[in-house]
Design a protein around this motif. Sequence first.
Motif, short mmCIF file in Angstrom:
data_model
loop_
_atom_site.label_atom_id
_atom_site.label_comp_id
_atom_site.label_asym_id
_atom_site.label_seq_id
_atom_site.Cartn_x
_atom_site.Cartn_y
_atom_site.Cartn_z
N ARG A 103 15.67 95.38 23.21
CA ARG A 103 16.17 94.65 22.24
C ARG A 103 17.08 94.99 21.41
O ARG A 103 17.95 95.77 21.48
CB ARG A 103 14.29 95.19 21.80
CG ARG A 103 14.41 96.50 21.53
CD ARG A 103 13.63 97.16 21.64
NE ARG A 103 12.17 96.78 19.68
CZ ARG A 103 11.76 96.53 19.17
NH1 ARG A 103 10.34 97.97 19.89
NH2 ARG A 103 11.05 96.05 18.07
N HIS A 104 17.47 93.97 20.46
CA HIS A 104 18.97 94.33 19.30
C HIS A 104 19.37 94.13 19.87
O HIS A 104 20.59 95.09 19.86
CB HIS A 104 17.72 95.25 18.36
CG HIS A 104 16.59 95.90 18.20
ND1 HIS A 104 16.03 94.05 17.23
CD2 HIS A 104 16.15 96.81 17.41
CE1 HIS A 104 15.05 95.15 16.43
NE2 HIS A 104 15.02 96.05 16.85
N TRP A 105 20.23 93.18 21.43
CA TRP A 105 21.19 93.68 21.35
C TRP A 105 22.44 93.39 20.67
O TRP A 105 22.78 92.19 20.21
CB TRP A 105 20.99 92.75 23.09
CG TRP A 105 20.73 91.22 22.70
CD1 TRP A 105 21.22 90.08 22.28
CD2 TRP A 105 19.57 90.53 22.86
NE1 TRP A 105 20.54 89.07 22.22
CE2 TRP A 105 19.73 88.79 23.08
CE3 TRP A 105 18.08 91.42 24.07
CZ2 TRP A 105 18.15 88.76 22.85
CZ3 TRP A 105 17.47 90.36 23.94
CH2 TRP A 105 17.26 89.48 23.53
N GLY A 106 23.62 93.52 20.97
CA GLY A 106 24.75 92.96 20.27
C GLY A 106 25.46 92.18 20.43
O GLY A 106 25.14 91.70 21.65
N GLU A 107 26.14 92.19 19.40
CA GLU A 107 26.95 90.50 20.47
C GLU A 107 28.31 90.84 21.02
O GLU A 107 28.67 90.39 22.59
CB GLU A 107 27.97 90.08 19.07
CG GLU A 107 28.90 88.78 18.58
CD GLU A 107 28.11 87.95 19.18
OE1 GLU A 107 28.12 86.70 19.79
OE2 GLU A 107 26.89 88.07 18.06
N ASN A 108 28.27 92.30 21.72
CA ASN A 108 29.30 92.32 22.36
C ASN A 108 28.38 92.04 24.13
O ASN A 108 29.16 91.50 25.13
CB ASN A 108 29.49 93.92 22.77
CG ASN A 108 27.87 94.85 22.76
OD1 ASN A 108 27.09 94.55 22.31
ND2 ASN A 108 28.58 96.11 23.17
N ILE A 109 27.05 92.30 23.72
CA ILE A 109 26.68 91.91 25.02
C ILE A 109 26.72 90.59 25.25
O ILE A 109 26.74 89.64 26.51
CB ILE A 109 24.89 92.27 25.23
CG1 ILE A 109 24.53 93.27 24.80
CG2 ILE A 109 23.33 91.44 25.90
CD1 ILE A 109 24.16 94.34 26.63
N ARG A 110 26.25 89.37 24.28
CA ARG A 110 26.46 87.90 24.38
C ARG A 110 27.45 87.53 24.63
O ARG A 110 28.02 86.68 25.46
CB ARG A 110 25.93 87.49 22.73
CG ARG A 110 26.00 85.67 23.00
CD ARG A 110 25.39 85.41 21.59
NE ARG A 110 24.02 85.28 21.20
CZ ARG A 110 23.57 85.80 20.37
NH1 ARG A 110 24.18 87.37 19.88
NH2 ARG A 110 22.24 86.68 20.50
N GLU A 111 28.82 88.20 24.29
CA GLU A 111 30.22 88.42 24.16
C GLU A 111 30.57 88.50 26.12
O GLU A 111 30.94 87.45 27.06
CB GLU A 111 30.56 88.94 23.70
CG GLU A 111 30.98 88.21 22.31
CD GLU A 111 32.11 89.25 21.38
OE1 GLU A 111 32.16 90.00 21.91
OE2 GLU A 111 32.58 88.74 20.39
N TYR A 112 29.91 89.46 26.63
CA TYR A 112 29.65 89.19 28.27
C TYR A 112 29.44 88.80 29.03
O TYR A 112 29.91 87.97 29.93
CB TYR A 112 28.91 90.76 28.32
CG TYR A 112 29.49 90.69 29.68
CD1 TYR A 112 30.64 92.29 30.04
CD2 TYR A 112 28.95 91.53 30.71
CE1 TYR A 112 30.90 92.54 32.08
CE2 TYR A 112 28.90 91.42 31.77
CZ TYR A 112 29.97 92.78 32.34
OH TYR A 112 30.38 92.78 33.48
N ALA A 113 27.68 88.09 28.83
CA ALA A 113 27.10 87.39 29.03
C ALA A 113 28.16 85.85 29.27
O ALA A 113 27.86 84.70 29.99
CB ALA A 113 25.74 86.59 27.83
N ASN A 114 28.77 85.65 27.91
CA ASN A 114 29.25 83.82 27.91
C ASN A 114 30.63 83.41 29.01
O ASN A 114 31.29 82.75 29.15
CB ASN A 114 29.62 83.98 25.98
CG ASN A 114 28.44 83.66 25.72
OD1 ASN A 114 27.49 82.87 26.34
ND2 ASN A 114 28.65 83.96 23.76
N LYS A 115 31.11 84.48 29.42
CA LYS A 115 31.99 84.90 30.42
C LYS A 115 31.35 84.44 31.43
O LYS A 115 32.69 83.50 31.88
CB LYS A 115 33.27 86.23 30.51
CG LYS A 115 33.51 86.87 29.02
CD LYS A 115 34.16 88.73 29.38
CE LYS A 115 34.43 88.82 28.41
NZ LYS A 115 35.31 90.42 28.62
#
Length: 296
Positions: free
Chosen positions: A130-142
């Motif tokens: 929960r409450h994942w940061g933008e760094n999680i989303r950026e890592y996924a988007n790669k």
Amino acid sequence: MLYAVSHTTTYNYDAPVSYCHNIAVLKPRKSPGQELLEYKMQISPEADEISERVDFFGNYITRFSIQKEHKQLKVTTVSKLNRDYESHRASFRTEACTGITLEQARKTLQKTEADVLEAKQFVLESIFIRHWGENIREYANKSFTPGRSVFEAAEELMQRIYVDFDFVSGFTSVSTPINEVMEERKGVCQDFAQIAIACIRSIGLPARYISGYIETLPPPGREKLVGADASHAWFSIFIPGFGWVDFDPTNNQIPGNQHLVTGWGRDYYDVPPLKGVVYGSGRSKLNVEVDIARIS
């Protein structure tokens, strides 16, 4: 492939415990390519109350309490499983699986078919994810880029976690926030599975946590040590129009017959092998031994 699995959990207490209440998720569930043939649980001291039920996700849950003084709790389960997962795994490389793109998956998730509705709960935040940061989303988007196959993106995500994160036992606990794991880039199998799940949910796709065992093989020429196998965790992503596909980021592989499933849920919180509360003082020491033997 037939497997015999023995799992022993032992708690030794510094001071006597007068009462304990526990929940166990140790009985392997029926899952694709897996059938439970035999199962038994032995508890010492003998439980004063014990019951079993099937939870919301279809996992076997055992509840038991010991209402007498004890300085050791020992729970042993023995299971016999038939595991035939290879044909199911081979289907992951077919066009039916690899041909579904991120855009197609998101569009299909808007439908109301039963399997889609069931899977959509695994897009939501959960106790430990929960409450994942933008760094999680950026890592996924790669990995999850526009027009790309969802299967290929998930496989690459698994590979990147394997390369980018270090396996360090004891660095994290079950409650270590995923953002901290992401920052430090180290942890154990449950952390890597939950990082992958957070990444997948952050881009709007369902992912669930798989709890089970993995058979370990000794180096060539050496005998396998009794108790050397381990509890394990990996993740599964739902590809709309195909189904669930498992990935093991700790070992950088798509699970096969050597991965034995105990249960699944939103994260570790839903399927811990054994948890509970005790009434007593002093500290406890935990020891876990798992042994997996091929019968045929």
